[in-house]
Design an enzyme around this catalytic site. Structure first.
Site, PDB file in Angstrom:
ATOM      1  CE1 TYR A 134       3.584   8.857  11.022  1.00  0.00           C
ATOM      2  CE2 TYR A 134       5.574   9.590  12.141  1.00  0.00           C
ATOM      3  CZ  TYR A 134       4.964   8.834  11.167  1.00  0.00           C
ATOM      4  OH  TYR A 134       5.722   8.048  10.333  1.00  0.00           O
ATOM      5  CB  THR A 189      -0.956   0.015   1.199  1.00  0.00           C
ATOM      6  OG1 THR A 189      -0.216   0.180   2.419  1.00  0.00           O
ATOM      7  CG2 THR A 189      -1.780  -1.271   1.267  1.00  0.00           C
ATOM      8  N   GLY A 190       0.368   2.306  -0.628  1.00  0.00           N
ATOM      9  CA  GLY A 190       1.128   3.555  -0.707  1.00  0.00           C
ATOM     10  C   GLY A 190       2.441   3.374  -1.436  1.00  0.00           C
ATOM     11  CB  SER A 191       3.663   0.859  -3.575  1.00  0.00           C
ATOM     12  OG  SER A 191       2.468   0.404  -4.171  1.00  0.00           O
ATOM     13  CB  SER A 212       6.058   8.380  -4.275  1.00  0.00           C
ATOM     14  OG  SER A 212       5.203   8.598  -3.155  1.00  0.00           O
ATOM     15  N   GLY A 213       8.307   7.046  -2.787  1.00  0.00           N
ATOM     16  CA  GLY A 213       8.976   6.886  -1.504  1.00  0.00           C
ATOM     17  C   GLY A 213       9.301   5.462  -1.111  1.00  0.00           C
ATOM     18  N   GLY A 248       7.364   2.996  -0.232  1.00  0.00           N
ATOM     19  CA  GLY A 248       6.537   1.988  -0.879  1.00  0.00           C
ATOM     20  C   GLY A 248       7.046   1.636  -2.261  1.00  0.00           C
TER      21      GLY A 248
END
Length: 259
Positions: free
Chosen positions: A148, A13-15, A17-18, A20
């Site tokens: 966070y 998930t969230g892949s 950029s960065g 991921g």
């Protein structure tokens, strides 16, 4: 070294950029059938094309509808990497209860949604990996970003609870806890604020000084996305069959602990 991931289907998930993106690249290079996820379709498809992903899943995991869409596209996943999340730089005075709730929804409940949709299939097939991307702030929180910090602690906690739930099923649950990682946005920030801190002019000087002042560790630099990907790839494969309920810290020794 062959990590024996060939043929395993992985959703990160969230892949788009960065971290991921780095994780998807290594899993794909190791032979996994990778599903790239993001909310921005153009970015996600670009990563997918670059690494030869088998599918692109678009959806906001902070909603049931988005999670349903992503799970439907992902299909029968063997490896779930819950990487997607968000953070800001608010302190106690500015992080309202509404901000806390939203942060928990995005960083914790989104993980639960994917676990509940994909892990039952892993149990039925008798093999699977669930990996949370956590962080050192879960156990060593800062005075700032309290919401966070707390959301990371919840990620670590749910991973251990899930490991106990999955006893004797062939499915494991673990955490990779990065330290400060040098993604593009971090490098731009450090370069911009270097003059006011007197960190020098060359990137080597800036990184060394910023690591000393912001994230003291035993290596003297920031981590690289590929180093987090390496830890995930290890936990994703059969060499980690005997690892569950564990936290693998990849932080250069930022968190000081004997455990």
């Amino acid at each position: 070294m062959d990590l024996r991931l060939t043929g395993r289907r992985a959703l990160v998930t969230g892949s788009s950029s960065g971290l991921g993106e780095a994780i998807t690249r290594l899993l794909a290079a190791e032979g996994a059938e990778v599903v790239v996820h993001g909310r921005n379709e153009d970015r996600a498809r670009k990563v997918a094309e670059d690494i030869g992903a088998v599918a692109v899943a678009i959806g906001d995991l902070a909603t049931d509808e988005g999670a349903d869409a992503v799970a439907a596209t992902a299909g029968e996943v063997d490896i779930l990497v819950n990487n997607a999340g968000a953070y800001d730089h608010l302190g106690w005075a500015d992080a309202t209860p509404e901000v806390w709730v939203r942060t928990y929804e995005v960083n914790v409940v989104s993980c639960v949604r994917m676990i509940q949709r994909l892990v039952p299939g892993m149990r039925e097939r008798g093999w699977g990996r669930v990996i949370q991307i956590g962080g050192g702030l879960a156990s060593q929180p800062m005075p700032t970003q309290p919401h966070y910090n707390a959301s990371l602690a919840a990620r670590h906690n749910l991973a251990v609870s899930l490991a106990r739930e999955l006893k004797d099923t062939g499915v494991t649950s673990n955490v990779v806890a990065p330290g400060a990682i040098l993604v593009d946005s971090v490098e731009r920030l450090l370069t911009r604020i270097a003059p006011e801190h007197g960190w020098g002019e060359s990137w080597e000087e800036i990184e060394r000084a910023a690591a000393r002042d912001f994230v003291p560790n035993d290596i003297g630099r920031f981590g690289r996305p590929e180093e987090i990907a390496g830890a995930v790839a290890y936990l994703a494969g059969p060499y980690a069959d005997y690892v569950s309920g564990a936290t693998l810290r990849v932080d250069g020794g930022t968190v000081r602990s004997v455990t």
